[in-house]
Design an enzyme around this catalytic site. Structure first.
Site, mmCIF file in Angstrom:
data_model
loop_
_atom_site.group_PDB
_atom_site.id
_atom_site.type_symbol
_atom_site.label_atom_id
_atom_site.label_comp_id
_atom_site.label_asym_id
_atom_site.label_seq_id
_atom_site.Cartn_x
_atom_site.Cartn_y
_atom_site.Cartn_z
ATOM 1 N N LYS A 85 0.850 -1.172 0.000
ATOM 2 C CA LYS A 85 0.000 0.000 0.000
ATOM 3 C C LYS A 85 0.893 1.232 0.000
ATOM 4 O O LYS A 85 2.055 1.181 0.406
ATOM 5 C CB LYS A 85 -0.903 0.030 1.226
ATOM 6 C CG LYS A 85 -0.134 0.260 2.519
ATOM 7 C CD LYS A 85 -1.025 0.793 3.610
ATOM 8 C CE LYS A 85 -1.500 2.186 3.276
ATOM 9 N NZ LYS A 85 -0.600 3.241 3.773
ATOM 10 N N THR A 143 1.817 5.770 4.172
ATOM 11 C CA THR A 143 3.037 4.989 4.382
ATOM 12 C C THR A 143 3.178 3.875 3.364
ATOM 13 O O THR A 143 2.195 3.243 3.006
ATOM 14 C CB THR A 143 2.937 4.320 5.761
ATOM 15 O OG1 THR A 143 2.801 5.345 6.719
ATOM 16 C CG2 THR A 143 4.165 3.492 6.071
#
Lengths: 405, 405
Positions: free
Chosen positions: B183, B194
């Protein structure tokens, strides 16, 4: 800005110093028909010093300046906009030599006393013929009191002219003047809004002392502002001392005041660049404290100042202080997270590494101001440093995604 | 991407490897009601390796991972979104320990076999009670074949889930599987997207070999993409090998293929992050050639990749190649301006430091493509390097100036 009682702000910009004349004409380099050639002339010829871009892709006029500035008396500086004379190979340097030679002939001085700066498109040969034909007009219209005209003619994407000047009262009585002009709005090649700055004084100062004062002043002003972190191929700061006041700066306290005056003018010019930066809606002073060294303070300050996430948060008025911490954390500077603290516009936000209670409400009005200060303590030592930055707006992207003239 | 005949793309993502199960639930950390807790489970417990953010402001779960990953068999990875557990002081680490301890109890394994990752707001304590109550559901719903579900549950500002997997045919016959999910969309704290990535394989590999392979692969993939140059406080890549295929990777040619498979999956995941980057309309591969060293190639590549002026030019489709030269020139890498050359999408633009004739017309259609390559030769040596970047659009500024949930 702290008040220094021996400094008085005055008008006149780059022509505030006695012995400096200026002129500006339209030579036709720019298609817009705006003035695109500017001349600064020094009588008597000036002692000089210069600092230049550290970019290794460096334009021909910068190479020429490095040869001549500070090496002997300087009679004139020629400045053109519309063409950067960068990435133009050997031809570029030949063109710069030829133009300064022609200008020297008009002025009746050796070519080594003339330098030039260029700003505009990269990778295109200078229209030397066009420019040579304008030299006579430039020389004929030289006059004192044309500081504003000169500051306006060197603009590219700037929306307003940028000048500053002070009169410096010396300890033994008597005074000297120091002024300057600058251009730059944040972008570079090939349509660069190169940072160019010209400083003048009528004090009698050796080129050695000028250079040392200029390096220090530039380091604390022009080198501490950032709009987009990009360094142009043409950045130039030249400082010329005509000595026309007849007042010598012997060193000691007088030199201290002289340096303070120079510092003030440089800081004002540098901040004027930021305030006129492309798409800028906010100017933010980043004060780093508690750094392990001055280099660390600068490193942390610049990383915070250049973080896209910090800059977009400034634009949006978001209280996203974590972005400031994260930028400092990746800067390479030594930090002690559990001792770090943060104030924004004087409002305590983080203390000892953790958010203070109720920080958000008092912060909201601060973030709406057009100018405020971010004070970040790294908890790692006693060194400090300040840099100035801007927000990053839609308008910045628009200007730099559309700009090609 | 070059075709490697021993690699076959397969489905299943992080669950493609045998011995890996996954689950995802809504615990209520996010107000949106979307899934915000994910569990990966390894049976048998896996050998593991990890690489983590180099940001000195680093989140509690990263500290916990550094203690446990690669130190012994790994049974489970817990991942939450909605809260980064960063800048949360000692409490943050205590919370992470408590949660992994509770989860270990559910799974009947030692706490040291469980790690966690967090992504979301900075500076807010984890809602530990809420999260603990969700652990039972997470464990009960573990199943193979939930790779997509897991990849979807770790999304924050991502607009699509990101997974990849390959089957690697080994020289002596037999095959192993290697998959992963990631992700990230470019922004960080305190609403960070992040970069988190989880890689799994059913090959039997020691943690030492895993770590060496992972470092190399991450260096050529995740560490070579940049959306905004900001490094999160929580970035994490964990690689787990269950050995459930019963096939050992002895070294030699088999290890070479294994590394190639890992490299492929990492590159695909890294590029998926770029393609889904905030406000991204273009993905550009920057190939640096002729560098004096690999470090110089990386330095020049990153500086070009992160230049706001280069990125806005990509967005606007502007042929402003001078911006690329200027960025390389300020990168600190050794360059020989008169030997530099540039191709964009295969079109020669600059040769021997000067523009080629008629470069502009063939370049125009290239700059309209959603993906193209910039090949910059520094003329200073024989080293090479590649980084991937994106354009910088209005939308990026909008997302990051508005984003606070």
């Amino acid at each position: 800005m702290s008040a220094e009682p021996f400094l008085r702000e005055i008008g006149g910009g780059v022509c505030a110093a006695r012995g400096v004349t200026a002129s500006a004409v339209t030579a036709g380099i720019k298609k817009s028909g705006r003035p695109d050639m500017t001349l600064l002339c020094f009588d008597p010829p000036a002692q000089s010093a210069g600092v230049f871009t550290r970019n290794k892709v460096c334009a021909a006029p910068v190479l020429l300046c490095r040869e001549r500035v500070g090496k002997g008396p300087l009679r004139a500086i020629l400045i053109n906009s519309g063409n950067a004379n960068a990435c133009t190979g050997k031809q570029g340097l030949q063109d710069a030599r030829r133009l300064t030679q022609s200008l020297a002939k008009h002025l009746g001085c050796p070519p080594a006393q003339v330098v030039m700066s260029s700003t505009g498109l990269i990778g295109q040969p200078l229209p030397v013929g066009l420019m040579e034909r304008a030299l006579g007009r430039l020389v004929r219209s030289l006059a004192p009191g044309k500081g504003r005209e000169a500051a306006t003619a060197i603009m590219t994407t700037d929306t307003r002219s940028k000048e500053a000047a002070v009169e410096i009262e010396l300890p033994g009585g008597g005074s000297v003047r120091l002024g300057g002009m600058t251009k730059g709005a944040g972008m570079i090649a090939p349509n660069m809004a190169t940072m160019l700055a010209y400083l003048t004084t009528d004090a009698a100062v050796s080129s050695r002392v000028l250079l040392s004062a200029l390096r220090k002043a530039a380091d604390l002003s022009f080198n501490c502002v950032t709009v987009d972190g990009d360094t142009s191929t043409n950045d130039t700061v030249i400082f010329a001392a005509t000595g026309a006041s007849g007042v010598r700066i012997p060193g000691g306290k007088a030199l201290g005041r002289f340096r303070a005056g120079l510092g003030r003018v440089c800081r004002e010019l540098a901040l004027a660049i930021l305030r006129d930066g492309e798409g800028v809606t906010k100017v933010v002073e980043i004060r780093i404290k508690g750094a392990a060294s001055p280099a660390d303070a600068k490193r942390a300050g610049r990383t915070v100042a250049e973080s896209l996430l910090v800059k977009t948060a400034f634009f949006g008025g978001l209280p996203n202080w974590g972005r400031i911490f994260a930028a400092a954390g990746r800067s390479g500077a030594k930090i002690a997270p559990e001792r770090m603290s943060l104030r924004i516009g004087g409002v305590p936000v983080v203390r000892a590494g953790a958010p203070v209670e109720h920080w958000e409400a008092p912060l909201a009005p601060v973030l709406k101001r057009p100018e405020f200060t971010v004070e970040l303590h790294l908890g790692a030592g006693r060194a400090e440093g300040t840099v100035w930055t801007t927000d990053l707006s839609y308008e910045y992207v628009k200007i730099n995604a559309d700009y090609r003239t």
